[in-house]
Design a protein around this motif. Structure first.
Motif, PDB file in Angstrom:
ATOM      1  N   LEU A   3      48.531  50.328  42.987  1.00 61.78           N
ATOM      2  CA  LEU A   3      47.179  50.002  42.285  1.00 61.78           C
ATOM      3  C   LEU A   3      46.176  49.745  43.326  1.00 61.78           C
ATOM      4  O   LEU A   3      46.502  48.421  43.818  1.00 61.78           O
ATOM      5  CB  LEU A   3      47.373  49.101  41.143  1.00 61.78           C
ATOM      6  N   THR A   4      45.204  50.239  43.549  1.00 66.37           N
ATOM      7  CA  THR A   4      44.220  50.034  44.829  1.00 66.37           C
ATOM      8  C   THR A   4      42.976  49.141  44.149  1.00 66.37           C
ATOM      9  O   THR A   4      43.275  48.744  42.770  1.00 66.37           O
ATOM     10  CB  THR A   4      43.519  51.221  45.205  1.00 66.37           C
ATOM     11  N   THR A   5      42.315  48.416  44.844  1.00 66.02           N
ATOM     12  CA  THR A   5      41.054  47.647  44.059  1.00 66.02           C
ATOM     13  C   THR A   5      40.445  48.488  43.326  1.00 66.02           C
ATOM     14  O   THR A   5      39.965  48.066  42.188  1.00 66.02           O
ATOM     15  CB  THR A   5      40.522  46.895  45.431  1.00 66.02           C
ATOM     16  N   MET A   6      40.123  49.703  43.615  1.00 65.33           N
ATOM     17  CA  MET A   6      39.340  50.482  43.031  1.00 65.33           C
ATOM     18  C   MET A   6      39.847  50.986  41.817  1.00 65.33           C
ATOM     19  O   MET A   6      39.183  51.046  40.399  1.00 65.33           O
ATOM     20  CB  MET A   6      38.999  51.920  43.818  1.00 65.33           C
ATOM     21  N   GLN A   7      41.208  51.131  41.719  1.00 68.95           N
ATOM     22  CA  GLN A   7      41.984  51.401  40.693  1.00 68.95           C
ATOM     23  C   GLN A   7      41.923  50.205  39.491  1.00 68.95           C
ATOM     24  O   GLN A   7      41.849  50.389  38.382  1.00 68.95           O
ATOM     25  CB  GLN A   7      43.426  51.918  40.789  1.00 68.95           C
ATOM     26  N   GLU A  64      40.547  39.165  45.790  1.00 67.64           N
ATOM     27  CA  GLU A  64      38.999  38.693  45.593  1.00 67.64           C
ATOM     28  C   GLU A  64      38.413  39.285  44.413  1.00 67.64           C
ATOM     29  O   GLU A  64      37.606  38.534  43.698  1.00 67.64           O
ATOM     30  CB  GLU A  64      38.079  39.271  46.925  1.00 67.64           C
ATOM     31  N   LEU A  65      38.753  40.424  44.091  1.00 70.10           N
ATOM     32  CA  LEU A  65      38.456  40.948  42.869  1.00 70.10           C
ATOM     33  C   LEU A  65      38.959  40.171  41.452  1.00 70.10           C
ATOM     34  O   LEU A  65      37.930  39.665  40.603  1.00 70.10           O
ATOM     35  CB  LEU A  65      39.249  42.395  42.530  1.00 70.10           C
ATOM     36  N   PHE A  66      40.232  39.539  41.593  1.00 76.07           N
ATOM     37  CA  PHE A  66      40.832  38.590  40.558  1.00 76.07           C
ATOM     38  C   PHE A  66      39.913  37.444  40.605  1.00 76.07           C
ATOM     39  O   PHE A  66      39.598  36.881  39.502  1.00 76.07           O
ATOM     40  CB  PHE A  66      42.218  38.420  40.799  1.00 76.07           C
ATOM     41  N   GLY A  70      37.818  35.847  37.662  1.00 71.99           N
ATOM     42  CA  GLY A  70      37.927  34.334  36.820  1.00 71.99           C
ATOM     43  C   GLY A  70      36.652  33.505  36.791  1.00 71.99           C
ATOM     44  O   GLY A  70      36.484  33.075  35.943  1.00 71.99           O
ATOM     45  N   MET A  71      36.140  33.587  38.039  1.00 70.50           N
ATOM     46  CA  MET A  71      35.111  32.830  37.945  1.00 70.50           C
ATOM     47  C   MET A  71      33.893  33.209  37.322  1.00 70.50           C
ATOM     48  O   MET A  71      32.918  32.373  36.533  1.00 70.50           O
ATOM     49  CB  MET A  71      34.432  32.513  39.496  1.00 70.50           C
ATOM     50  N   THR A  72      33.703  34.355  37.123  1.00 68.64           N
ATOM     51  CA  THR A  72      32.457  35.106  36.213  1.00 68.64           C
ATOM     52  C   THR A  72      32.942  34.752  34.812  1.00 68.64           C
ATOM     53  O   THR A  72      31.925  34.442  34.057  1.00 68.64           O
ATOM     54  CB  THR A  72      32.630  36.571  36.449  1.00 68.64           C
ATOM     55  N   PHE A  73      34.312  35.041  34.484  1.00 66.85           N
ATOM     56  CA  PHE A  73      34.490  34.759  33.044  1.00 66.85           C
ATOM     57  C   PHE A  73      34.432  33.227  32.461  1.00 66.85           C
ATOM     58  O   PHE A  73      33.912  33.037  31.457  1.00 66.85           O
ATOM     59  CB  PHE A  73      36.199  35.057  32.848  1.00 66.85           C
ATOM     60  N   ARG A  91      45.247  32.018  39.786  1.00 69.14           N
ATOM     61  CA  ARG A  91      46.483  31.795  39.981  1.00 69.14           C
ATOM     62  C   ARG A  91      47.161  33.076  40.472  1.00 69.14           C
ATOM     63  O   ARG A  91      48.118  33.291  41.302  1.00 69.14           O
ATOM     64  CB  ARG A  91      47.393  31.197  38.817  1.00 69.14           C
ATOM     65  N   GLY A  92      46.668  33.984  39.648  1.00 67.97           N
ATOM     66  CA  GLY A  92      47.193  35.469  39.793  1.00 67.97           C
ATOM     67  C   GLY A  92      46.810  35.704  41.389  1.00 67.97           C
ATOM     68  O   GLY A  92      47.597  36.589  42.336  1.00 67.97           O
ATOM     69  N   ALA A  93      45.489  35.514  41.432  1.00 63.90           N
ATOM     70  CA  ALA A  93      44.954  36.048  42.921  1.00 63.90           C
ATOM     71  C   ALA A  93      45.634  35.178  44.140  1.00 63.90           C
ATOM     72  O   ALA A  93      45.852  35.927  45.261  1.00 63.90           O
ATOM     73  CB  ALA A  93      43.338  35.550  42.974  1.00 63.90           C
ATOM     74  N   ALA A  94      45.953  34.188  43.680  1.00 70.29           N
ATOM     75  CA  ALA A  94      46.867  33.253  44.850  1.00 70.29           C
ATOM     76  C   ALA A  94      48.083  34.007  45.176  1.00 70.29           C
ATOM     77  O   ALA A  94      48.675  33.644  46.468  1.00 70.29           O
ATOM     78  CB  ALA A  94      46.897  31.948  44.392  1.00 70.29           C
ATOM     79  N   ALA A  95      48.698  34.963  44.446  1.00 72.45           N
ATOM     80  CA  ALA A  95      49.750  35.517  44.675  1.00 72.45           C
ATOM     81  C   ALA A  95      49.728  36.739  45.403  1.00 72.45           C
ATOM     82  O   ALA A  95      50.629  37.272  45.770  1.00 72.45           O
ATOM     83  CB  ALA A  95      50.668  35.735  43.363  1.00 72.45           C
TER      84      ALA A  95
END
Length: 215
Positions: A3-7, A64-66, A70-73, A91-95
């Motif tokens: 899964l790419t960032t665009m996907q 960065e997307l995740f 999170g911050m937007t939500f 947390r998910g982004a950190a992984a």
């Protein structure tokens, strides 16, 4: 599966569509247990994420997307669910640091870290009649599928089914946390709105991920 960032942008759009389509149902569920605004709250958060997705293009990192999601939500949603999903995404982004596409192990690592973040931030347990009654069976199924060597498509489908069973099981639970805990026995027979929106999020993620691989 890759899964790419665009996907992932397309998958997030799918989640936003799913939440938007079911926001009235979510609010109806919430009227039996809380303020009756869960659908509106989740819609507000995911529509804000949808707009934020425009900031990301080819070459953007998934983490960065995740993080941005999170911050937007969190910025868009003032209720208690805001910090929970913000923590989950962070947390998910950190992984996933440095990754521009996610493989099967990354997908499982993301959801495992995200749900652990929800649990640690919210202090809830399975059986408390919260979103974790959906998220914890999902993660357990993801980890079981990985340990048993199942392909990711099968694992995602089984995890989604486990989440649905967890969501439906909240009807027979007493609320132990939050405003709905004041209802006591009157909370029985009502499906938890947070568990329901959690299932909608993950099922939309699964649908998007699987459709993207078959396209």
């Amino acid at each position: 599966m890759k899964l790419t960032t665009m996907q992932m942008k397309e998958i997030f759009n799918r989640v936003a569509d799913r939440i938007e389509a079911e926001k009235d149902w979510l609010s109806e569920l919430d009227r039996a247990l809380g303020d009756g605004d869960h659908g509106v709250t989740m819609s507000t958060g995911w529509q804000a994420i949808r707009k934020k997705l425009d900031d990301f293009g080819e070459g953007s990192e998934c983490a960065e997307l995740f993080k941005a999601a999170g911050m937007t939500f969190l910025s868009a949603v003032g209720s208690s669910v805001g910090p929970l999903y913000a923590t989950a995404f962070m947390r998910g982004a950190a992984a996933l640091q440095g990754k521009r596409e996610l493989d099967e192990d990354d997908i499982i690592a993301f959801w495992t870290a995200a749900v652990k973040g929800i649990q640690e931030r919210g202090k809830a347990q399975a059986g408390d009649k919260t979103m974790l009654d959906t998220w914890m069976p999902i993660v357990e199924a993801l980890q079981a599928g990985k340990s048993e060597g199942k392909d990711i498509a099968t694992t995602l489908k089984e995890a989604s089914a486990a989440g649905k069973r967890g969501m439906e099981a909240t009807k027979d639970m007493l609320s132990r946390l939050g405003r709905s805990s004041r209802l006591g026995d009157r909370s029985l027979g009502h499906q938890d709105p947070g568990a329901t929106s959690a299932y909608l999020i993950f099922s939309a993620f699964c649908d998007g991920a699987l459709e993207g691989q078959s396209a």
